[in-house]
Design an enzyme around this catalytic site. Structure first.
Site, PDB file in Angstrom:
ATOM      1  N   HIS A  77      44.878  43.855  36.796  1.00 12.53           N
ATOM      2  CA  HIS A  77      46.171  44.115  37.429  1.00 12.53           C
ATOM      3  C   HIS A  77      46.195  45.452  38.162  1.00 12.53           C
ATOM      4  O   HIS A  77      47.042  45.665  39.035  1.00 12.53           O
ATOM      5  CB  HIS A  77      47.322  43.972  36.424  1.00 12.53           C
ATOM      6  CG  HIS A  77      47.517  45.109  35.484  1.00 12.53           C
ATOM      7  ND1 HIS A  77      47.022  45.122  34.195  1.00 12.53           N
ATOM      8  CD2 HIS A  77      48.186  46.280  35.622  1.00 12.53           C
ATOM      9  CE1 HIS A  77      47.370  46.238  33.589  1.00 12.53           C
ATOM     10  NE2 HIS A  77      48.076  46.968  34.431  1.00 12.53           N
ATOM     11  N   ASP A  88      41.819  40.948  31.400  1.00  7.74           N
ATOM     12  CA  ASP A  88      42.410  41.882  32.367  1.00  7.74           C
ATOM     13  C   ASP A  88      41.402  42.981  32.719  1.00  7.74           C
ATOM     14  O   ASP A  88      41.545  44.136  32.323  1.00  7.74           O
ATOM     15  CB  ASP A  88      43.692  42.481  31.781  1.00  7.74           C
ATOM     16  CG  ASP A  88      44.581  43.102  32.848  1.00  7.74           C
ATOM     17  OD1 ASP A  88      44.108  43.260  33.986  1.00  7.74           O
ATOM     18  OD2 ASP A  88      45.740  43.434  32.541  1.00  7.74           O
ATOM     19  N   SER A 107      47.049  51.878  31.908  1.00  2.00           N
ATOM     20  CA  SER A 107      46.372  50.626  32.222  1.00  2.00           C
ATOM     21  C   SER A 107      44.997  50.931  32.807  1.00  2.00           C
ATOM     22  O   SER A 107      44.865  51.750  33.708  1.00  2.00           O
ATOM     23  CB  SER A 107      47.194  49.816  33.232  1.00  2.00           C
ATOM     24  OG  SER A 107      48.361  49.319  32.644  1.00  2.00           O
TER      25      SER A 107
END
Length: 732
Positions: A80, A215, A666
């Site tokens: 992402h 991810d 992230s």
């Protein structure tokens, strides 16, 4: 509950509070004993050294974190986080979002986009005295002096175009640090699994657990032939980082100590209860309502037009993520009474303050007055700010502001409009094309204008420019006219405006340029008022924070700054948690869970080649027999354990730990106690969302992609053999 985890759970309950903190690297030696308790053996002094392994392998993307994993500048981050790079290269004829992408050689690695950057932090210097020396008591002058002092430090730091420096406020203006970063300007896409892997479970699973998301994605840093950062060029060469991470193919087990390094964005743990109430009662519900309308609108338009779906995929993912976080925050505030907890701690602080008469007894009262003013200003400006949300109006506003700023010397210009900023300014204008569609932009802007018209804080300049006071005005037709007559939809025209003077703007017939000129004075007046308020807060907040830090130290609580987008370290252990009565969530998920969730429809539409690899049990040496501690170890001499650790017999997909993270973390590398890569941080559990305001060690868990799943995907599913060869793989 599994007996094999009993020892781990007991260990957790004993020192759970130790895991709180998003620490500045220089603070690590002061918590060396805490790291040791968690089984983190890498010397704390090494974590404080930004010039050596592993810290100099950790990089920022400006909005996420990544890390070098090969001597050829290979970078791993979240899927992402690389989403816009994937979207930038996606076309209807080759939809890399749906199909995934793998460059089998370096000459097949495309640009990640004109404004993608990698930032390598090389130095962090305390410049508090330089920023705050001899500040005026006049709020506006004080604000400007802080800015000017910061700009002077930045100018001296940026010895050439290869470096990006910034002065950041810590502890709400009590301290200031100068951050020096090497900036890589040529970033390329290397490998990304399909969205049905990278975002498996979609928004339904977002902030939830158990998770089964792959991810992850790989980028590469490129530089000029001289080894120095350079703009994209076909003959650029891979960057050779000073360090790159060792990748531990054996991963971690439950109870293992871990730490993450990254660039957490924003937390508000030291903010007052009144600020939390404002967020809970007005800000978050108002924002959530707007996001939901935008998501519904873009989703509906994207279903009718594939080009819209591709161009707004990144925006949709970001908005959906923010929307779920807002709802989680609001639910969490009610479920755990964080307002009550914060108020109780604030009351205790006031009681402590009375026992320390040398300190200003009116700290909170004085700050509350300014916060009430700040909230009132924000509310009154909110709808007017959104009423300028059109991408083309935003560009026009920035371009006219640039022309105005160019009338000043470079040192006097606002940050964002100095010569150092123009390359990125230009890149943003270029990037508009990859995520812009006239019909969507116009529809969203019309929604924001209608919301503006429905509230009382009207702005004459906007009303007059768009004839909004005239009941006969057809807003849709008015906007159709603006979009049909503008030239700002053309990239070359947008870029040409960067060189225009103010007279050219003020005599232009382009409707968006004319609107930007009409709104300029109002925008500047509002900005000035905000600067005056910031100047007042630059005295009140640091005074409050100084007392709060003293109070925290008196209680032996951890003292670390709120997140502000700068490099931090957090530590904890691999651990599950009790999410609610009779529901304990295990720390690891398995490949079987992917199959169990698979429906064939989004967001549970795992690729067939992934399902085949699972059903055919093509695990190779990635198969993990157990993810629990060996009962023959020391921990089981203290507690009763099974004769054998419980069998796992799968490839771990995701795992939980108690590290302290937030947005911006992230892509952060998850390290084992030796400083070897064992996973990537990508999410938090739903119960933990409120940690931005208050850290609850019992339920706060971060969610990570297990390195063993990444390696298995690379090896057995996507056959990224060329990349596996680049990695420095180690085993326990």
């Amino acid at each position: 509950m599994r007996i094999a985890l009993v020892a781990t759970l007991v260990l957790t309950s004993g020192i759970a509070n130790a895991d709180e903190g998003q620490w500045q690297p220089y603070q690590m030696p002061s918590i060396a004993d805490k790291l040791s308790e968690r089984g983190i053996d890498i010397p704390a002094e090494k974590l404080a050294d930004l010039t050596s392994y592993p810290m100099n392998a950790v990089v920022g993307l400006g909005y996420c974190t990544a890390s070098f994993v090969s001597p050829q500048g290979l970078v791993v981050t979240n899927h992402h986080c690389a989403y816009k790079a994937i979207q930038y290269n996606t076309k209807q004829e080759h939809n890399y979002l749906e199909q995934g992408f793998l460059a089998t050689s370096m000459d097949k690695e495309p640009s990640a986009g004109p404004n993608e950057r990698l930032y390598i932090t090389e130095a962090v210097t305390d410049v508090t005295k330089d920023v705050t020396k001899e500040l005026s008591q006049d709020p506006l002058t004080r604000y400007e002096e802080i800015q000017n002092n910061s700009k002077a430090l930045i100018k001296n730091c940026e010895v050439d175009d290869n470096y990006r420096c910034n002065v950041r406020s810590f502890h709400n203006g009590l301290e200031y640090y100068l951050i020096k970063q090497l900036m890589i300007r040529d970033v390329r896409l290397v490998y990304a699994p399909p969205e049905s892997v990278g975002g498996y479970g979609g928004d339904i699973d977002n902030y939830e657990y158990p998770r089964h998301s792959g991810d992850f994605a790989f980028l590469r840093a490129y530089v000029g032939k001289d080894g120095k950062p350079a703009a994209y060029a076909e003959d650029n060469i891979p960057y050779k980082p000073k360090s790159y991470l060792k990748v531990n193919a054996d991963g971690v087990k439950a109870g293992d100590g871990v730490f993450v390094a990254g660039y957490p964005g924003t937390t508000s743990r030291y903010n007052l209860t009144s600020e939390l109430k404002f967020a809970s009662d007005w800000l978050y519900p108002t924002q959530a309502k707007r996001y939901q309308l935008q998501i519904d609108t873009i989703n509906a338009m994207g279903q009718e037009d594939a080009d819209i779906a591709i161009k707004y995929a990144g925006n949709m993912a970001s908005m959906a993520n923010r929307m779920k976080k807002l709802n989680g925050l609001l639910a969490g505030f009610k479920a755990t009474d964080i307002i009550g907890i914060k108020q109780s701690r604030e009351d205790n602080f006031l009681a402590w303050l009375k026992q320390n008469p040398k300190l200003n007894q009116n700290l909170i009262a004085e700050l509350e007055v300014l916060l009430a003013e700040q909230q009132q200003v924000f509310q009154s400006n909110y709808y007017f700010t959104n009423a300028q949300s059109s991408t083309l109006l935003t560009a026009a506003n920035s371009l006219y502001r640039l022309a105005k700023e160019k009338q000043k010397s470079d040192a006097e210009r606002e940050i964002g409009y100095q010569e150092r900023d123009l390359a990125m300014f230009s890149s943003r204008l270029k990037r508009i094309d990859s995520s812009f569609h006239v019909d969507v932009d116009k529809t969203l802007w019309q929604q924001d204008l209608r919301a503006y018209l429905a509230q009382p804080n009207r702005i004459a300049a906007l009303d007059d420019a768009l004839d909004l006071n005239n009941k006969e005005t057809n807003l849709e037709a008015k906007l159709d006219g603006l979009y049909s007559l503008t030239t700002l939809t053309d990239q070359a025209q947008r870029l040409a405006w960067m060189d225009a003077d103010t007279t050219t703007f003020e005599t232009s017939t382009d409707p968006f340029i004319r609107l930007a000129v009409a709104l300029y004075d109002t925008n500047m007046a509002q900005e000035k008022a905000e600067k005056i308020l910031d100047g007042k807060l630059s005295t009140a907040r640091p005074d409050y924070m100084a007392a709060v830090i003293e109070y925290y130290k008196a209680n032996n609580w951890p003292v670390y700054p709120d997140a502000n987008g700068t490099l931090r370290i957090s530590y904890g252990m691999v651990d599950g948690y009790q999410s609610r009565d009779a529901l304990y969530k295990q720390p690891f998920t398995r490949l079987d869970g992917i199959v169990a969730k698979h429906t064939g429809a989004e967001p549970y539409n795992a690729p067939q080649k992934l399902l085949d690899a699972i059903s055919e049990q093509r695990f190779g040496d990635h198969l993990v027999k157990s993810v629990y501690q060996d009962p023959r170890g020391w921990i089981c001499r203290l507690f009763s354990c099974l004769d054998k650790p419980e069998e796992f017999n799968s490839v771990p997909v995701n795992f939980l730990s108690s590290v302290d993270t937030t947005g911006g973390n992230s892509g952060s590398p998850v390290f084992n106690g030796k400083g070897e890569l064992v996973g990537l941080n990508f999410d938090s559990t739903y119960e933990a969302i409120t940690k931005d305001w208050f850290f609850n060690p019992t339920i706060t868990r971060a969610v990570h992609v297990d390195i063993r799943y990444i390696l298995w995907m690379m090896d057995k599913v996507d056959h990224a053999d060329n990349l596996i060869k680049e990695l420095d793989l180690v085993r326990n």
